[in-house]
Design a protein around this motif. Structure first.
Motif, PDB file in Angstrom:
ATOM      1  N   TRP A  21       0.802  -1.222   0.000  1.00 17.12           N
ATOM      2  CA  TRP A  21       0.000   0.000   0.000  1.00 17.12           C
ATOM      3  C   TRP A  21       0.835   1.273   0.000  1.00 17.12           C
ATOM      4  O   TRP A  21       0.266   2.361   0.069  1.00 17.12           O
ATOM      5  N   ASN A  22       2.160   1.148  -0.073  1.00 17.90           N
ATOM      6  CA  ASN A  22       3.006   2.336   0.068  1.00 17.90           C
ATOM      7  C   ASN A  22       4.171   2.331  -0.914  1.00 17.90           C
ATOM      8  O   ASN A  22       4.949   1.368  -0.960  1.00 17.90           O
ATOM      9  N   ARG A  23       4.260   3.422  -1.690  1.00 14.38           N
ATOM     10  CA  ARG A  23       5.425   3.695  -2.521  1.00 14.38           C
ATOM     11  C   ARG A  23       5.793   5.167  -2.385  1.00 14.38           C
ATOM     12  O   ARG A  23       5.515   5.983  -3.253  1.00 14.38           O
ATOM     13  N   PRO A  24       6.404   5.531  -1.250  1.00 16.88           N
ATOM     14  CA  PRO A  24       6.837   6.922  -1.086  1.00 16.88           C
ATOM     15  C   PRO A  24       8.011   7.228  -2.003  1.00 16.88           C
ATOM     16  O   PRO A  24       8.737   6.325  -2.431  1.00 16.88           O
ATOM     17  N   GLU A  25       8.199   8.498  -2.278  1.00 13.54           N
ATOM     18  CA  GLU A  25       9.261   8.942  -3.176  1.00 13.54           C
ATOM     19  C   GLU A  25      10.188   9.915  -2.453  1.00 13.54           C
ATOM     20  O   GLU A  25       9.866  11.088  -2.295  1.00 13.54           O
ATOM     21  N   PRO A  26      11.340   9.441  -1.968  1.00 14.48           N
ATOM     22  CA  PRO A  26      12.311  10.372  -1.372  1.00 14.48           C
ATOM     23  C   PRO A  26      12.830  11.344  -2.425  1.00 14.48           C
ATOM     24  O   PRO A  26      12.811  11.051  -3.627  1.00 14.48           O
ATOM     25  N   ASP A  27      13.310  12.480  -1.961  1.00 14.61           N
ATOM     26  CA  ASP A  27      13.919  13.429  -2.900  1.00 14.61           C
ATOM     27  C   ASP A  27      15.224  12.880  -3.457  1.00 14.61           C
ATOM     28  O   ASP A  27      15.523  13.048  -4.635  1.00 14.61           O
ATOM     29  N   SER A  81       9.208  20.777   2.315  1.00 11.86           N
ATOM     30  CA  SER A  81       8.504  21.898   1.708  1.00 11.86           C
ATOM     31  C   SER A  81       7.269  22.203   2.544  1.00 11.86           C
ATOM     32  O   SER A  81       6.817  21.355   3.316  1.00 11.86           O
ATOM     33  N   PRO A  82       6.700  23.416   2.395  1.00 12.79           N
ATOM     34  CA  PRO A  82       5.539  23.764   3.218  1.00 12.79           C
ATOM     35  C   PRO A  82       4.396  22.758   3.108  1.00 12.79           C
ATOM     36  O   PRO A  82       3.725  22.467   4.092  1.00 12.79           O
ATOM     37  N   ASP A  83       4.159  22.197   1.912  1.00 14.51           N
ATOM     38  CA  ASP A  83       3.030  21.289   1.750  1.00 14.51           C
ATOM     39  C   ASP A  83       3.358  19.860   2.149  1.00 14.51           C
ATOM     40  O   ASP A  83       2.476  19.001   2.144  1.00 14.51           O
ATOM     41  N   SER A  84       4.644  19.586   2.470  1.00 18.51           N
ATOM     42  CA  SER A  84       5.028  18.201   2.770  1.00 18.51           C
ATOM     43  C   SER A  84       5.553  18.022   4.192  1.00 18.51           C
ATOM     44  O   SER A  84       6.124  16.981   4.508  1.00 18.51           O
ATOM     45  N   GLU A  85       5.376  19.017   5.052  1.00 19.14           N
ATOM     46  CA  GLU A  85       5.968  18.964   6.393  1.00 19.14           C
ATOM     47  C   GLU A  85       5.548  17.704   7.153  1.00 19.14           C
ATOM     48  O   GLU A  85       6.389  17.002   7.719  1.00 19.14           O
ATOM     49  N   ARG A  98       8.339  14.871   7.969  1.00 21.17           N
ATOM     50  CA  ARG A  98       8.795  14.846   9.358  1.00 21.17           C
ATOM     51  C   ARG A  98       8.278  13.627  10.130  1.00 21.17           C
ATOM     52  O   ARG A  98       8.880  13.243  11.134  1.00 21.17           O
ATOM     53  N   ASP A  99       7.189  13.046   9.669  1.00 21.79           N
ATOM     54  CA  ASP A  99       6.564  11.982  10.460  1.00 21.79           C
ATOM     55  C   ASP A  99       6.231  10.744   9.630  1.00 21.79           C
ATOM     56  O   ASP A  99       6.789   9.669   9.852  1.00 21.79           O
ATOM     57  N   VAL A 100       5.348  10.894   8.655  1.00 24.45           N
ATOM     58  CA  VAL A 100       4.803   9.724   7.958  1.00 24.45           C
ATOM     59  C   VAL A 100       5.880   8.957   7.201  1.00 24.45           C
ATOM     60  O   VAL A 100       6.051   7.746   7.384  1.00 24.45           O
ATOM     61  N   PRO A 158       9.366   9.073   7.241  1.00 19.55           N
ATOM     62  CA  PRO A 158      10.424   8.412   8.001  1.00 19.55           C
ATOM     63  C   PRO A 158       9.961   7.157   8.731  1.00 19.55           C
ATOM     64  O   PRO A 158      10.721   6.185   8.848  1.00 19.55           O
ATOM     65  N   ARG A 159       8.732   7.162   9.232  1.00 16.34           N
ATOM     66  CA  ARG A 159       8.217   5.942   9.872  1.00 16.34           C
ATOM     67  C   ARG A 159       8.120   4.799   8.872  1.00 16.34           C
ATOM     68  O   ARG A 159       8.424   3.647   9.190  1.00 16.34           O
ATOM     69  N   LYS A 160       7.699   5.106   7.647  1.00 16.22           N
ATOM     70  CA  LYS A 160       7.605   4.073   6.606  1.00 16.22           C
ATOM     71  C   LYS A 160       8.996   3.537   6.257  1.00 16.22           C
ATOM     72  O   LYS A 160       9.190   2.324   6.126  1.00 16.22           O
ATOM     73  N   TYR A 161       9.959   4.451   6.087  1.00 14.67           N
ATOM     74  CA  TYR A 161      11.312   4.018   5.726  1.00 14.67           C
ATOM     75  C   TYR A 161      11.921   3.156   6.839  1.00 14.67           C
ATOM     76  O   TYR A 161      12.559   2.140   6.566  1.00 14.67           O
ATOM     77  N   ALA A 162      11.738   3.579   8.072  1.00 19.18           N
ATOM     78  CA  ALA A 162      12.315   2.834   9.193  1.00 19.18           C
ATOM     79  C   ALA A 162      11.684   1.450   9.303  1.00 19.18           C
ATOM     80  O   ALA A 162      12.379   0.443   9.489  1.00 19.18           O
ATOM     81  N   ALA A 163      10.375   1.375   9.196  1.00 22.22           N
ATOM     82  CA  ALA A 163       9.694   0.085   9.290  1.00 22.22           C
ATOM     83  C   ALA A 163      10.129  -0.860   8.179  1.00 22.22           C
ATOM     84  O   ALA A 163      10.157  -2.083   8.360  1.00 22.22           O
ATOM     85  N   ALA A 164      10.501  -0.290   7.030  1.00 25.37           N
ATOM     86  CA  ALA A 164      10.938  -1.106   5.893  1.00 25.37           C
ATOM     87  C   ALA A 164      12.406  -1.500   5.989  1.00 25.37           C
ATOM     88  O   ALA A 164      12.870  -2.322   5.204  1.00 25.37           O
ATOM     89  N   GLY A 165      13.162  -0.869   6.926  1.00 23.25           N
ATOM     90  CA  GLY A 165      14.554  -1.251   7.125  1.00 23.25           C
ATOM     91  C   GLY A 165      15.577  -0.392   6.419  1.00 23.25           C
ATOM     92  O   GLY A 165      16.748  -0.782   6.310  1.00 23.25           O
ATOM     93  N   VAL A 166      15.186   0.799   5.919  1.00 24.59           N
ATOM     94  CA  VAL A 166      16.162   1.717   5.317  1.00 24.59           C
ATOM     95  C   VAL A 166      17.074   2.241   6.424  1.00 24.59           C
ATOM     96  O   VAL A 166      16.600   2.836   7.391  1.00 24.59           O
ATOM     97  N   GLN A 167      18.374   2.037   6.285  1.00 27.98           N
ATOM     98  CA  GLN A 167      19.285   2.216   7.416  1.00 27.98           C
ATOM     99  C   GLN A 167      19.504   3.663   7.834  1.00 27.98           C
ATOM    100  O   GLN A 167      19.637   3.971   9.021  1.00 27.98           O
TER     101      GLN A 167
END
Length: 207
Positions: free
Chosen positions: A88-94, A124-128, A132-134, A136-145
């Motif tokens: 259910w998740n495909r975030p896009e880091p910068d 960015s203002p629209d992505s704070e 800051r929260d959503v 990084p939690r996804k990346y950490a749960a997935a194991g991104v070091q």
């Protein structure tokens, strides 16, 4: 034949994808027609990215060039590529630092979490809330070091660095970097953050 009402024409012109029951999946992101560039999937919902400010673009340019100058040959850097965290998740880091062997060719659109060493988000203002929260939690749960969050202060980037605690699958802070970013992981790099607005220019042309 009478012309369609203006509001109907506008609805047709700006029709949004209608999600299936349960929401979109990570694989759907490559199949939905007409999506704007850099669309993300967060918890089954599509997230559309707003036009970015100059600070955002130049921060990415500064970090990407420094990464390319310092990283070992077995690593690579990509910008704005999604990570298929789960169904259910495909975030896009910068920016992403990845294992070079994870490159599957020019048609690649995403990485697996195990291929990503570092995810970087420039806030960015629209992505704070997401940066800051959503996310990084996804990346950490997935194991991104490693995770870096970049904020703007008086026109300059401030970089907050984090490392994964494998026991809790959460990030612990490792530093706040102003003016100069100097770290040993995921590879040794030193970046002059005040150089964000310095541009290489060719020699002046004579009149």
């Amino acid at each position: 034949m009478s012309a369609a009402p203006e509001d109907e024409v506008e609805q047709q012109q700006y029709a949004w994808p209608i999600p299936p029951p349960g929401g979109w999946t990570a694989d759907d992101l490559d199949r939905i027609p007409g999506l704007p560039a850099h669309t993300e999937l967060i918890d089954g919902s599509l997230v559309f990215v707003s036009p970015q400010r100059k600070f955002h673009t130049r921060t990415m340019w500064l970090l990407e060039n420094a990464f390319l100058a310092h990283m070992p040959d077995d690593l690579d850097v990509d910008r704005e590529m999604t990570i298929k965290v789960d169904k259910w998740n495909r975030p896009e880091p910068d920016l992403l630092v990845v294992h070079a062997k994870a490159d599957t060719g020019p048609d690649q659109t995403w990485y697996e979490p195990k291929d990503v060493l570092l995810a970087v988000e420039v806030v960015s203002p629209d992505s704070e809330a997401r940066d800051r929260d959503v996310k990084p939690r996804k990346y950490a749960a997935a194991g991104v070091q490693y995770f870096w969050r970049v904020e703007q202060s008086d026109g300059l980037p401030v970089v907050y660095t984090y490392e994964l605690d494998p026991a809790t699958r959460s990030y612990g802070p490792t530093g706040v970097h102003r003016e100069v970013l100097e770290v040993d992981y995921p590879f040794p790099v030193s970046i002059d953050l005040t150089a964000i607005n310095r541009r290489r220019r060719g020699p002046a042309q004579a009149d």
